[in-house]
Motif scaffolding. Structure first.
Motif, short mmCIF file in Angstrom:
data_model
loop_
_atom_site.label_atom_id
_atom_site.label_comp_id
_atom_site.label_asym_id
_atom_site.label_seq_id
_atom_site.Cartn_x
_atom_site.Cartn_y
_atom_site.Cartn_z
N LEU A 204 47.93 -8.54 34.54
CA LEU A 204 49.04 -8.77 33.63
C LEU A 204 49.15 -10.27 33.48
N ALA A 205 49.02 -10.76 32.25
CA ALA A 205 48.94 -12.21 32.03
C ALA A 205 49.90 -12.64 30.92
N VAL A 206 50.24 -13.91 30.95
CA VAL A 206 51.07 -14.52 29.90
C VAL A 206 50.42 -15.82 29.47
N ILE A 207 50.32 -16.02 28.16
CA ILE A 207 49.94 -17.32 27.62
C ILE A 207 51.16 -17.84 26.87
N PHE A 208 51.60 -19.05 27.18
CA PHE A 208 52.85 -19.53 26.60
C PHE A 208 52.76 -21.01 26.25
N LYS B 197 48.67 -21.69 20.71
CA LYS B 197 48.55 -20.52 21.59
C LYS B 197 47.73 -19.41 20.96
N SER B 198 48.10 -19.03 19.74
CA SER B 198 47.45 -17.88 19.11
C SER B 198 45.97 -18.14 18.86
N ALA B 199 45.64 -19.34 18.41
CA ALA B 199 44.23 -19.68 18.16
C ALA B 199 43.44 -19.65 19.46
N LEU B 200 44.00 -20.20 20.53
CA LEU B 200 43.30 -20.21 21.82
C LEU B 200 43.13 -18.79 22.35
N LEU B 201 44.17 -17.97 22.21
CA LEU B 201 44.09 -16.60 22.69
C LEU B 201 43.05 -15.80 21.91
N LEU B 202 43.01 -15.99 20.59
CA LEU B 202 42.02 -15.27 19.80
C LEU B 202 40.61 -15.71 20.19
N THR C 48 48.24 -13.84 35.91
CA THR C 48 47.72 -15.09 35.34
C THR C 48 48.73 -15.65 34.34
N THR C 49 48.98 -16.95 34.45
CA THR C 49 49.86 -17.64 33.51
C THR C 49 49.12 -18.84 32.96
N ILE C 50 48.95 -18.88 31.64
CA ILE C 50 48.26 -19.99 30.98
C ILE C 50 49.24 -20.73 30.10
#
Length: 369
Positions: A55-59, A66-71, A218-220
């Motif tokens: 279970l992770a969070v990117i914030f 954020k969205s570009a890095l996550l994609l 994981t928290t990014i």
């Protein structure tokens, strides 16, 4: 033993009296230290960063990327390609896009073209409303994942839109979000990544109740300064905290649209991390941060309202309209709202977080949520 004695024994095993009858006690398994060491090692979806069934969070704040890095992470997992020098395990991605939908197709197309990969079925998008507060929605995504033949990673973008009607600061609501995210993991066997934002004080990390950062594996954190965009793995359970990297958003030209207009999008380009980035970070005032959040949402929504126009040109807004939107959100004396809103918008222009062309405001080219 009489029937009454059997009933008492069933209701009070080991001499302990329970308030309700125990139909069947749960069977537990214990492990010795030696047996524990024989259990399988952690499997990493992204080596040292995102484990299987995590279970992770990117914030991060608005426009950090954020969205570009996550994609970009999703693309690497979908094709089994290295991400930021880290090995990945290939698996399908299910992306629940609750905002900013119009740009996702273009970015996915651009990443595949740049990597010389076929479009394929590495990622599937969901655009319908979805709530992590609704067990029916969670079960529905579980069924969809099964129909897709299984997925390795499920993205929920963003958490705010996945708990509409709930309160991010409520322990009850955030506990429900965490519990349902874990149910989604159990139903699908996938890692679940939530996209979240920082609060008004970015130094305090992600906004909302502390149950969330405590529960995730994981928290990014994604940051943007005047000099560079960067990411840091603030927390990695079973891994090493504090690993980081840097990236830029590269503008990519795609095939012109049906009207012959240029079509552009952005993709992530990983670069060397510069030192002392925080010293160059722009310090936004309280009103400027409110203005940035309001106008980013408004300009993104304008782009989403007409995907064809959004692909051909950036979404814009008249400066007076922008000031009115910001004014409605400022918690100040009504007599001073216009003045404060105007000052906040001008401050964003000076910091180049907005650009102005013929009195029309735009998000900077290559900006991202």
């Amino acid at each position: 033993m009489t029937e009454m004695q059997k009933a008492k024994a069933k209701n009070a095993p080991f001499g302990v009296t329970f308030p309700h009858a125990v139909s069947s006690p749960t069977v537990y398994r214990s492990y010795t230290v030696e047996e524990f060491e024989c259990l399988p090692d952690v499997e990493w979806l992204v080596d040292g960063l995102l484990s299987k069934l995590a279970l992770a969070v990117i914030f991060g704040p608005s426009q950090a990327g954020k969205s570009a890095l996550l994609l970009d992470i999703c693309f690497a997992v979908g094709y089994g390609l290295p991400w930021a020098g880290r090995a990945t395990i290939q698996g399908k991605v299910l992306y629940i896009a609750l905002e900013g939908q119009s740009g996702l197709r273009l970015r996915a197309q651009a990443m595949a073209e740049r990597a010389g990969q076929p479009p394929g079925d590495w990622i599937s998008f969901v655009f319908e409303s979805f709530s992590l507060l609704d067990e029916g929605d969670v079960a529905g995504i579980g069924r969809l994942a099964a129909q897709l033949g299984g997925v390795a990673l499920i993205v929920v973008d963003t958490l705010a839109f996945a708990m509409v009607g709930g309160d991010e600061n409520s322990s009850r609501d955030m506990s429900t979000v965490v519990a349902n995210a874990k149910i989604l993991q159990a139903l699908t066997g996938a890692s679940v990544m939530l996209v979240h934002h920082t609060g008004k004080n970015t130094e305090r990390g992600m906004r909302g109740h502390t149950i969330l950062p405590a529960a995730v594996d994981t928290t990014i954190e994604v940051k943007r300064t005047v000099m560079q965009r960067s990411w840091t793995a603030v927390k990695v359970r079973d891994g090493v905290d504090g690993v980081s990297g840097a990236f830029e958003l590269e503008v990519v030209d795609l095939q012109p649209d049906r009207r012959g207009q240029p079509v552009r999008t952005v993709v992530v380009e990983h670069v060397a991390l510069q030192a002392n980035l925080d010293e160059a970070a722009p310090r936004l005032g309280k009103h400027q941060q409110v203005a940035l959040d309001v106008l980013t949402r408004a300009l993104t929504a304008t782009a989403d309202a007409d995907a064809d126009d959004a692909e051909a040109m950036p979404a814009g807004m008249g400066i007076n309209c922008a000031i009115d939107l910001v004014k409605a959100e400022l918690d100040v004396d009504p007599k001073r709202r216009s003045e404060r809103a105007s000052a906040a918008v001008r401050g964003l222009l000076a910091a180049e977080l907005l650009i102005e062309v013929d009195s029309i405001l735009y998000l900077p080219e290559g900006s991202d949520t």
